[in-house]
Write a protein that holds these residues in place. Structure first.
Motif, PDB file in Angstrom:
ATOM      1  N   UNK A 119     -62.157  34.503 -71.966  1.00  0.00           N
ATOM      2  CA  UNK A 119     -63.012  33.745 -71.246  1.00  0.00           C
ATOM      3  C   UNK A 119     -62.923  32.222 -72.650  1.00  0.00           C
ATOM      4  N   UNK A 120     -63.294  32.582 -73.879  1.00  0.00           N
ATOM      5  CA  UNK A 120     -63.118  31.382 -74.805  1.00  0.00           C
ATOM      6  C   UNK A 120     -61.976  30.941 -74.977  1.00  0.00           C
ATOM      7  N   UNK A 121     -61.111  31.574 -75.250  1.00  0.00           N
ATOM      8  CA  UNK A 121     -59.374  31.549 -75.759  1.00  0.00           C
ATOM      9  C   UNK A 121     -59.155  30.561 -74.314  1.00  0.00           C
ATOM     10  N   UNK A 122     -59.086  31.098 -73.041  1.00  0.00           N
ATOM     11  CA  UNK A 122     -59.052  30.247 -71.675  1.00  0.00           C
ATOM     12  C   UNK A 122     -59.434  29.068 -72.051  1.00  0.00           C
ATOM     13  N   UNK A 123     -61.026  28.360 -72.030  1.00  0.00           N
ATOM     14  CA  UNK A 123     -61.635  27.235 -72.572  1.00  0.00           C
ATOM     15  C   UNK A 123     -61.099  26.665 -73.743  1.00  0.00           C
ATOM     16  N   UNK A 124     -60.925  27.425 -74.455  1.00  0.00           N
ATOM     17  CA  UNK A 124     -60.230  26.436 -75.839  1.00  0.00           C
ATOM     18  C   UNK A 124     -58.684  26.416 -74.974  1.00  0.00           C
ATOM     19  N   UNK A 125     -57.828  26.725 -74.641  1.00  0.00           N
ATOM     20  CA  UNK A 125     -56.827  26.484 -74.218  1.00  0.00           C
ATOM     21  C   UNK A 125     -56.452  25.191 -72.921  1.00  0.00           C
ATOM     22  N   UNK A 126     -57.166  24.967 -72.097  1.00  0.00           N
ATOM     23  CA  UNK A 126     -57.764  24.123 -71.841  1.00  0.00           C
ATOM     24  C   UNK A 126     -58.305  22.605 -72.627  1.00  0.00           C
ATOM     25  N   UNK A 127     -59.142  22.836 -73.437  1.00  0.00           N
ATOM     26  CA  UNK A 127     -59.490  21.362 -73.864  1.00  0.00           C
ATOM     27  C   UNK A 127     -58.178  21.340 -75.167  1.00  0.00           C
ATOM     28  N   UNK A 128     -58.233  21.945 -75.612  1.00  0.00           N
ATOM     29  CA  UNK A 128     -56.648  21.265 -76.329  1.00  0.00           C
ATOM     30  C   UNK A 128     -55.593  20.742 -75.006  1.00  0.00           C
ATOM     31  N   UNK A 129     -55.022  20.726 -74.231  1.00  0.00           N
ATOM     32  CA  UNK A 129     -54.326  19.665 -73.157  1.00  0.00           C
ATOM     33  C   UNK A 129     -55.589  18.677 -73.051  1.00  0.00           C
ATOM     34  N   UNK A 130     -56.330  19.290 -72.667  1.00  0.00           N
ATOM     35  CA  UNK A 130     -56.797  17.721 -72.294  1.00  0.00           C
ATOM     36  C   UNK A 130     -57.403  17.060 -73.905  1.00  0.00           C
ATOM     37  N   UNK A 131     -57.002  17.354 -74.699  1.00  0.00           N
ATOM     38  CA  UNK A 131     -57.122  17.084 -76.458  1.00  0.00           C
ATOM     39  C   UNK A 131     -56.084  15.818 -76.154  1.00  0.00           C
ATOM     40  N   UNK A 132     -55.020  17.376 -75.510  1.00  0.00           N
ATOM     41  CA  UNK A 132     -53.857  15.952 -76.192  1.00  0.00           C
ATOM     42  C   UNK A 132     -53.617  14.945 -74.938  1.00  0.00           C
ATOM     43  N   UNK A 133     -53.841  15.196 -73.597  1.00  0.00           N
ATOM     44  CA  UNK A 133     -53.405  14.273 -73.327  1.00  0.00           C
ATOM     45  C   UNK A 133     -54.786  13.045 -73.204  1.00  0.00           C
ATOM     46  N   UNK A 143     -57.972  13.666 -72.454  1.00  0.00           N
ATOM     47  CA  UNK A 143     -59.284  13.544 -71.365  1.00  0.00           C
ATOM     48  C   UNK A 143     -60.844  13.703 -72.224  1.00  0.00           C
ATOM     49  N   UNK A 144     -60.913  13.974 -72.797  1.00  0.00           N
ATOM     50  CA  UNK A 144     -62.056  14.349 -73.597  1.00  0.00           C
ATOM     51  C   UNK A 144     -62.670  13.183 -74.210  1.00  0.00           C
ATOM     52  N   UNK A 145     -64.473  13.023 -73.568  1.00  0.00           N
ATOM     53  CA  UNK A 145     -64.190  11.790 -74.230  1.00  0.00           C
ATOM     54  C   UNK A 145     -64.943  11.869 -75.984  1.00  0.00           C
ATOM     55  N   UNK A 146     -65.139  10.766 -76.661  1.00  0.00           N
ATOM     56  CA  UNK A 146     -64.748  11.140 -77.479  1.00  0.00           C
ATOM     57  C   UNK A 146     -65.833  11.915 -78.535  1.00  0.00           C
ATOM     58  N   UNK A 147     -66.735  12.333 -78.241  1.00  0.00           N
ATOM     59  CA  UNK A 147     -67.394  13.048 -79.082  1.00  0.00           C
ATOM     60  C   UNK A 147     -67.170  14.402 -78.858  1.00  0.00           C
ATOM     61  N   UNK A 159     -65.708  16.542 -82.118  1.00  0.00           N
ATOM     62  CA  UNK A 159     -65.802  17.793 -82.675  1.00  0.00           C
ATOM     63  C   UNK A 159     -64.806  18.673 -82.337  1.00  0.00           C
ATOM     64  N   UNK A 160     -64.200  19.103 -81.387  1.00  0.00           N
ATOM     65  CA  UNK A 160     -63.079  20.462 -81.718  1.00  0.00           C
ATOM     66  C   UNK A 160     -62.293  19.255 -83.291  1.00  0.00           C
TER      67      UNK A 160
END
Length: 135
Positions: free
Chosen positions: A99-113, A115-119, A123-124
């Protein structure tokens, strides 16, 4: 209910798991999506009486309340403390790691695109999460 009967039949043939809402098999995917909806209704108190009792008798648990981004991040930080040279895997047999790995994968995609807020991105990055740049 017809879907409940399908779920009972599924459990007889697949005692080790539940139908997946992301399966490539159309029948399994349909049943998995229905089950996901029922778990949400159990969580929200929208199923009562016999329907709820039947699902619980099969071992169906209510869906977890959605965790916030910060709760997931805190889990990742804790996981990293115990696994210094590794990241949680989406393919792990351990459900928490998966579950954590799936969440991290989604966050990497958002980071790459972007799509994450600056904070969140900061943090990542401070934790050492890297991603290949968008092509």
């Amino acid at each position: 209910d017809e879907r409940y009967a399908e779920l009972v039949a599924w459990q007889k043939d697949h005692a080790d798991g539940w139908p997946s809402a992301v399966s490539k098999d159309a029948q399994e995917k349909s049943l998995g999506m229905w089950l996901s909806g029922q778990r949400g209704k159990l969580r929200d108190g929208e199923l009562e009486g016999e329907q709820a009792e039947q699902l619980r008798a099969l071992g169906v648990e209510p869906a977890d309340k959605q965790k916030s981004w910060d709760e997931h991040y805190a889990e990742l930080v804790a996981w990293q403390k115990d696994h210094v040279d590794a990241w949680p895997s989406e393919k792990s047999k351990d459900t928490q790691e998966k579950s954590l790995g799936m969440w991290l994968s989604r966050q990497r995609g958002k980071l790459r695109n972007g799509e994450l807020d600056g904070g969140q991105a900061e943090k990542l990055c401070k934790l050492g999460v890297v991603t290949t740049q968008k092509q």
